[in-house]
Design a protein around this motif. Sequence first.
Motif, PDB file in Angstrom:
ATOM      1  N   GLN A 177       0.833  -1.206   0.000  1.00 48.07           N
ATOM      2  CA  GLN A 177       0.000   0.000   0.000  1.00 48.07           C
ATOM      3  C   GLN A 177       0.863   1.250   0.000  1.00 48.07           C
ATOM      4  O   GLN A 177       0.550   2.235  -0.661  1.00 48.07           O
ATOM      5  CB  GLN A 177      -0.920   0.020   1.215  1.00 48.07           C
ATOM      6  CG  GLN A 177      -2.048  -0.963   1.137  1.00 48.07           C
ATOM      7  CD  GLN A 177      -2.926  -0.905   2.382  1.00 48.07           C
ATOM      8  OE1 GLN A 177      -2.761  -0.049   3.236  1.00 48.07           O
ATOM      9  NE2 GLN A 177      -3.852  -1.848   2.478  1.00 48.07           N
ATOM     10  N   GLN A 178       1.969   1.189   0.725  1.00 50.96           N
ATOM     11  CA  GLN A 178       2.847   2.346   0.854  1.00 50.96           C
ATOM     12  C   GLN A 178       3.607   2.622  -0.445  1.00 50.96           C
ATOM     13  O   GLN A 178       3.871   3.771  -0.772  1.00 50.96           O
ATOM     14  CB  GLN A 178       3.840   2.109   1.984  1.00 50.96           C
ATOM     15  CG  GLN A 178       4.731   3.287   2.304  1.00 50.96           C
ATOM     16  CD  GLN A 178       5.712   2.954   3.391  1.00 50.96           C
ATOM     17  OE1 GLN A 178       6.293   1.865   3.392  1.00 50.96           O
ATOM     18  NE2 GLN A 178       5.900   3.866   4.326  1.00 50.96           N
ATOM     19  N   THR A 179       3.930   1.583  -1.182  1.00 54.12           N
ATOM     20  CA  THR A 179       4.766   1.747  -2.364  1.00 54.12           C
ATOM     21  C   THR A 179       3.994   1.865  -3.663  1.00 54.12           C
ATOM     22  O   THR A 179       4.567   1.727  -4.727  1.00 54.12           O
ATOM     23  CB  THR A 179       5.768   0.583  -2.497  1.00 54.12           C
ATOM     24  OG1 THR A 179       5.032  -0.638  -2.587  1.00 54.12           O
ATOM     25  CG2 THR A 179       6.722   0.548  -1.334  1.00 54.12           C
ATOM     26  N   GLY A 180       2.729   2.110  -3.588  1.00 56.11           N
ATOM     27  CA  GLY A 180       2.018   2.345  -4.838  1.00 56.11           C
ATOM     28  C   GLY A 180       0.798   1.501  -5.045  1.00 56.11           C
ATOM     29  O   GLY A 180       0.490   1.153  -6.178  1.00 56.11           O
ATOM     30  N   GLY A 181       0.118   1.158  -4.003  1.00 56.14           N
ATOM     31  CA  GLY A 181      -1.116   0.410  -4.164  1.00 56.14           C
ATOM     32  C   GLY A 181      -2.139   1.210  -4.952  1.00 56.14           C
ATOM     33  O   GLY A 181      -2.938   0.667  -5.696  1.00 56.14           O
ATOM     34  N   ASP A 182      -2.084   2.532  -4.834  1.00 61.08           N
ATOM     35  CA  ASP A 182      -3.025   3.410  -5.528  1.00 61.08           C
ATOM     36  C   ASP A 182      -2.217   4.434  -6.319  1.00 61.08           C
ATOM     37  O   ASP A 182      -1.571   5.302  -5.737  1.00 61.08           O
ATOM     38  CB  ASP A 182      -3.932   4.104  -4.505  1.00 61.08           C
ATOM     39  CG  ASP A 182      -4.937   5.057  -5.150  1.00 61.08           C
ATOM     40  OD1 ASP A 182      -5.001   5.109  -6.389  1.00 61.08           O
ATOM     41  OD2 ASP A 182      -5.648   5.733  -4.395  1.00 61.08           O
ATOM     42  N   PRO A 183      -2.246   4.370  -7.647  1.00 60.92           N
ATOM     43  CA  PRO A 183      -1.428   5.290  -8.450  1.00 60.92           C
ATOM     44  C   PRO A 183      -1.851   6.757  -8.321  1.00 60.92           C
ATOM     45  O   PRO A 183      -1.073   7.652  -8.603  1.00 60.92           O
ATOM     46  CB  PRO A 183      -1.612   4.788  -9.888  1.00 60.92           C
ATOM     47  CG  PRO A 183      -2.802   3.906  -9.864  1.00 60.92           C
ATOM     48  CD  PRO A 183      -2.980   3.424  -8.459  1.00 60.92           C
ATOM     49  N   THR A 184      -3.055   7.026  -7.855  1.00 62.47           N
ATOM     50  CA  THR A 184      -3.498   8.414  -7.720  1.00 62.47           C
ATOM     51  C   THR A 184      -3.157   9.000  -6.348  1.00 62.47           C
ATOM     52  O   THR A 184      -3.367  10.190  -6.115  1.00 62.47           O
ATOM     53  CB  THR A 184      -5.020   8.526  -7.944  1.00 62.47           C
ATOM     54  OG1 THR A 184      -5.695   7.789  -6.925  1.00 62.47           O
ATOM     55  CG2 THR A 184      -5.422   8.015  -9.312  1.00 62.47           C
ATOM     56  N   ALA A 185      -2.631   8.177  -5.442  1.00 57.04           N
ATOM     57  CA  ALA A 185      -2.363   8.630  -4.077  1.00 57.04           C
ATOM     58  C   ALA A 185      -1.377   9.799  -4.009  1.00 57.04           C
ATOM     59  O   ALA A 185      -1.637  10.762  -3.291  1.00 57.04           O
ATOM     60  CB  ALA A 185      -1.883   7.471  -3.215  1.00 57.04           C
TER      61      ALA A 185
END
Length: 135
Positions: free
Chosen positions: A107-115
Amino acid sequence: MTFHPSDLEAYLDEALPPEEMARIEKAAREDRAVAAQLASIHVRRGAGVHSLGEIWRQHRLSCPSREQLGSYLLGALAEAPAGYIAFHIEVVGCRYCRANLADLRAQQTGGDPTAPRRRSKYFQSSAGRLQGKKR
């Protein structure tokens, strides 16, 4: 081959590192005595007889919370709790906590590209408010 009863209980709970799980499974397939020990533990559990250690493992009472694991991952814990979590993950090898930690890392390393963009917007929208406050 002989195993400690607590290791066999942990095997039945699938709470051992994969290498140890494989070693016990292989022994149970090859040695009737190991298979009989596993069956005896299973019957005892079915009868409602549990050891304190078994209850501790089944309810994962020694496992840190997901929030604590997240703080550990961010390096935000004091030395003692961080040391305990490192021991729990690296030495004890708790599969549940390792899986939780892996999920938190993902989750911390890019689970969501829009984060990152969303975080930037939050920061920009609140930066002016923070500068305007005087103490």
